[in-house]
Design an enzyme around this catalytic site. Structure first.
Site, PDB file in Angstrom:
ATOM      1  N   GLU A 127       0.840  -1.194   0.000  1.00  0.00           N
ATOM      2  CA  GLU A 127       0.000   0.000   0.000  1.00  0.00           C
ATOM      3  C   GLU A 127       0.879   1.250   0.000  1.00  0.00           C
ATOM      4  O   GLU A 127       1.722   1.430   0.870  1.00  0.00           O
ATOM      5  CB  GLU A 127      -0.879  -0.006   1.261  1.00  0.00           C
ATOM      6  N   ASP A 151      -1.049  -0.923   5.891  1.00  0.00           N
ATOM      7  CA  ASP A 151      -0.970  -0.373   7.246  1.00  0.00           C
ATOM      8  C   ASP A 151      -1.958  -1.056   8.182  1.00  0.00           C
ATOM      9  O   ASP A 151      -2.988  -1.561   7.759  1.00  0.00           O
ATOM     10  CB  ASP A 151      -1.288   1.131   7.225  1.00  0.00           C
ATOM     11  N   ASP A 168      -4.174   0.157  10.010  1.00  0.00           N
ATOM     12  CA  ASP A 168      -5.225   1.100  10.416  1.00  0.00           C
ATOM     13  C   ASP A 168      -6.472   0.859   9.555  1.00  0.00           C
ATOM     14  O   ASP A 168      -6.521  -0.079   8.764  1.00  0.00           O
ATOM     15  CB  ASP A 168      -4.729   2.552  10.296  1.00  0.00           C
ATOM     16  N   ASP A 204      -7.762   2.430   7.011  1.00  0.00           N
ATOM     17  CA  ASP A 204      -7.531   2.479   5.571  1.00  0.00           C
ATOM     18  C   ASP A 204      -6.848   1.211   5.074  1.00  0.00           C
ATOM     19  O   ASP A 204      -7.220   0.646   4.051  1.00  0.00           O
ATOM     20  CB  ASP A 204      -6.651   3.685   5.202  1.00  0.00           C
TER      21      ASP A 204
END
Ligand code: 0RA
Length: 671
Positions: A443, A516, A518, A520
């Site tokens: 990503e 990540d 998180d 997103d």
């Protein structure tokens, strides 16, 4: 674990069981249940959470058989607070009298002899059976303690066992008016990696069984969590299809087809099929043989496909509108937005394929085809409005397919002069042996940059992805092929696309998603998992898809650096450092860069992959010696299909509900 990993399951690869170590000394004939304890993985697949839950399935399958024979209505599965599981049914009860051959109690034979789980009377055949179909005696063998309580002939009988051996005789402990079987078992902690049963895992499979067998009611009680649920679906497959498509917009309501035939053999094969159309573009066909999910398909699926295409085309030909006259509709065109469940019950199923989940019986293809041909054309004749909608949808699909083909040909022609068509962003590895190579789908460009610098370029390739990739659940093939990120993924993997996809041609042995930790990142992972699930599912079945696990924290004390992958690990490291430095006073300070210092230990939280420098990324996440990879597995195709429909479908409310219900998994990831 985050929600996306719930049914498209992941497990640490380090914990995979080592199977079949056939050194010379171990080649001896093992008899009876000792064999099961010596080589448990051979009998139940593995010793992880999955194997543990297979124990429940094995026991429940026997009760389902009793239900299919017409004698059992209700099955109660209890996850007890002492760690045991019990399965109680109201069938005839396992016979307790002397076994005609072995002379000891039939109950003891069933519980303590390998492969003695089946029925003894020839008139009914065993139709259900777990993936491994090894029977209740294997469950007994893998339990430190177990007991069977049988209600039969007005008496209550009980026998107890340890490690598969009886520790009592069959004793009468009371009288009763009812009949039934209760088996309670304590999974052996010296055999399984985990012994804690999970409610949702248990419930997913039992829900599926309840959909497939509408005559039974399955109740699950979780004494620890205080949860209780009853699965009973009068509508059977119709309810199943509705459940899978709950989050989708349905435009042709369920059509149910059912029948049976011998196909010229002795025993009847029962066929039940239900399908409906939603406004999406992917095809969701779930198939079962004797309640086993046949992920590799087989003759029943072939029969379904050929009859579906043939009957639909025949109907289209006799109801031609001006528009679709010119178009030749293919099977794929008719399967866009199709959700179907195929369930067959076969007397002597032959399972083939890599994972033994492909039906081989040749007679079944013709049986399914004939039943579907007749009943589907009846349905189309009786429901012209629905038939019209299906034809319109298939026509649109055909137009898109033809347009896609044209643009693909254009792309191909453009590339004729180029020697390599690999995407420009791909930093490929130098080795050319797929089994040694891996590709990281990363990503973001900045993390991609670090990964490119940090990797071992001999066997690690990096493909950076920009932002969110396209949601393939909401887009048609043409649009998917126009998307640069997705095209880059397909060309890098090099195993083809759609119908021509062949997982064995993958240029890499491992495909690793790195995003990540998180919200997103979780969304991007879900989008990528959806892409693989819908268009490259075989890569998952072949065990080639992985998720990288970057650490959440970095701790530093003096010259030493430590990484923690969760809060527990972080606290453990702090404790350890404290013990090694007993004189340190307990105090917390805040460094100028916001880094927290606890007793002189600098603690920082990695917010994203981009925050790590190439060396850190290698050390923590990419170095095969030290990293943790989660392998993506599809344990329950029905649950996985449902989850992707919910997360990626077009209705917002079911998605919100789903995320709220699974909030604890999401939270674990984002703390
Ligand atoms: C053997 C023979 C019969 C029933 C069963 C086994 C049986 C096994 C299990 C396992 C769980 N629940 C079960 N219920 C029944 C037939 C006995 C008869 O003819 O009465």
């Amino acid at each position: 674990m985050d929600n996306e990993n719930k049914s498209l399951d992941t497990q640490p690869i380090e914990n995979k069981p080592i199977e079949g170590n056939y050194s010379e000394e171990s080649i001896k004939i093992l008899e009876g249940l000792e064999a099961v304890r010596k080589r448990p993985a051979m009998y139940i697949g593995d010793l992880s959470e999955r194997g543990l839950h297979h124990l429940i399935n094995e026991v429940v399958d026997n009760s389902i058989d009793e239900a299919l024979a017409g004698y059992c209505k209700t099955i109660v599965v209890t996850l007890h607070s002492d760690g045991s599981c019990s399965v109680k049914d109201d069938g005839r009860g396992i016979p307790t009298g002397p076994h005609p051959v072995k002379k000891i109690s039939t109950l003891e034979v069933v519980m303590c002899t390998l492969h003695a789980g089946g029925k003894f009377d020839k008139s009914s055949y065993k139709v259900s059976g777990g993936l491994h179909g090894v029977g209740v005696s294997c469950v007994n063998a893998l339990s430190s303690y177990a007991e069977a309580v049988i209600e039969r002939n007005g008496n209550i009988y009980k026998q107890t066992y340890s490690e598969g051996k009886p520790t009592s005789s069959v004793e009468i402990i009371g009288t009763t008016d009812s009949t039934g079987t209760m088996i309670r078992f304590y999974p052996d902690e010296t055999i399984f990696q985990v012994t804690k049963f999970r409610f949702y895992k248990t419930s997913d499979r039992l829900r599926e069984l309840a959909f497939l067998n509408p005559e039974v009611t399955i109740k699950i009680i979780d004494e620890i969590e205080g949860e209780e649920v009853i699965h009973h679906y009068e509508g059977g497959l119709v309810d199943f299809v509705k459940y899978v498509d709950e989050a989708a917009t349905v435009f042709v309501p369920p059509c149910f087809v059912s029948g049976s035939d011998t196909g010229g053999l002795d025993m009847e094969t029962q066929v039940d099929i239900c399908f409906q159309y939603n406004s999406g573009f992917s095809e969701n066909v779930l198939s079962y043989v004797n309640n086993i999910n046949t992920v590799e398909g087989g003759t029943h699926v072939t029969g379904f496909r050929s009859a579906f295409t043939r009957t639909m085309n025949a109907y289209a030909a006799s109801n031609k509108s001006a528009k679709n006259q010119k178009l030749q509709l293919t099977g794929d065109d008719f399967r866009e937005g199709l959700t179907a469940i195929i369930s067959v019950k076969v007397a002597e199923p032959q399972f083939e394929g890599q994972t033994k989940t492909k039906l081989g019986n040749s007679e079944v293809e013709g049986i399914v085809r004939t039943i579907l041909n007749v009943q589907l054309s009846q349905f189309l004749d009786a429901n012209p409005a629905q038939a019209k909608k299906i034809l319109e949808k298939a026509t649109l699909a055909a137009e898109a397919r033809i347009a896609a083909k044209k643009s693909r040909e254009l792309v191909r022609r453009k590339n004729v002069l180029e020697s390599s068509t690999l995407p420009g962003k791909l930093a490929d590895c130098s080795l050319r042996t797929p089994e040694d190579c891996e590709i990281y789908l990363v990503e973001g460009d900045s993390a991609g940059g670090s990964a490119k610098q940090g990797r071992d370029r001999r066997f690690q390739a990096i493909l950076p992805l920009k932002g969110k990739i396209l949601n393939v659940q909401k887009a048609r093939l043409t649009k998917i092929l126009e998307n640069d990120e997705i095209r880059a993924i397909f060309t890098a993997i090099g195993a083809g696309f759609s119908d021509e996809f062949d997982a064995s041609k993958s240029r890499y042995g491992k495909i690793i998603l790195m995003a990540d930790a998180d919200i997103d990142g979780s969304h991007i992972r879900t989008l990528l998992l959806t892409l693989f699930f819908v268009y490259m599912r075989d890569l998952i079945f072949q065990g080639k898809l992985y998720i990288a696990q970057p650490p959440l924290y970095k701790l530093k004390k003096g010259k030493h650096e430590y990484y923690a992958y969760n809060d527990q690990e972080r606290d453990g490291i702090i404790d350890r450092i404290r013990k090694e430095n007993p004189r340190a006073k307990s105090k917390t300070t805040l460094g100028p860069d916001g880094t927290q210092k606890v007793d002189g230990i600098a603690l920082s939280r990695f917010k994203g992959l981009g925050e790590m420098n190439p060396v850190q990324l290698w050390d923590t996440t990419m170095n095969p010696e030290t990293r943790t990879l989660l392998q993506v597995t599809i344990e329950d195709a029905a649950a996985a299909t449902k989850i992707f429909q919910t997360l990626m479908g077009d209705k917002v409310e079911p998605r919100r509900e789903f995320i709220e219900k699974n909030a604890q998994y999401v939270k674990n990831l984002d703390v």
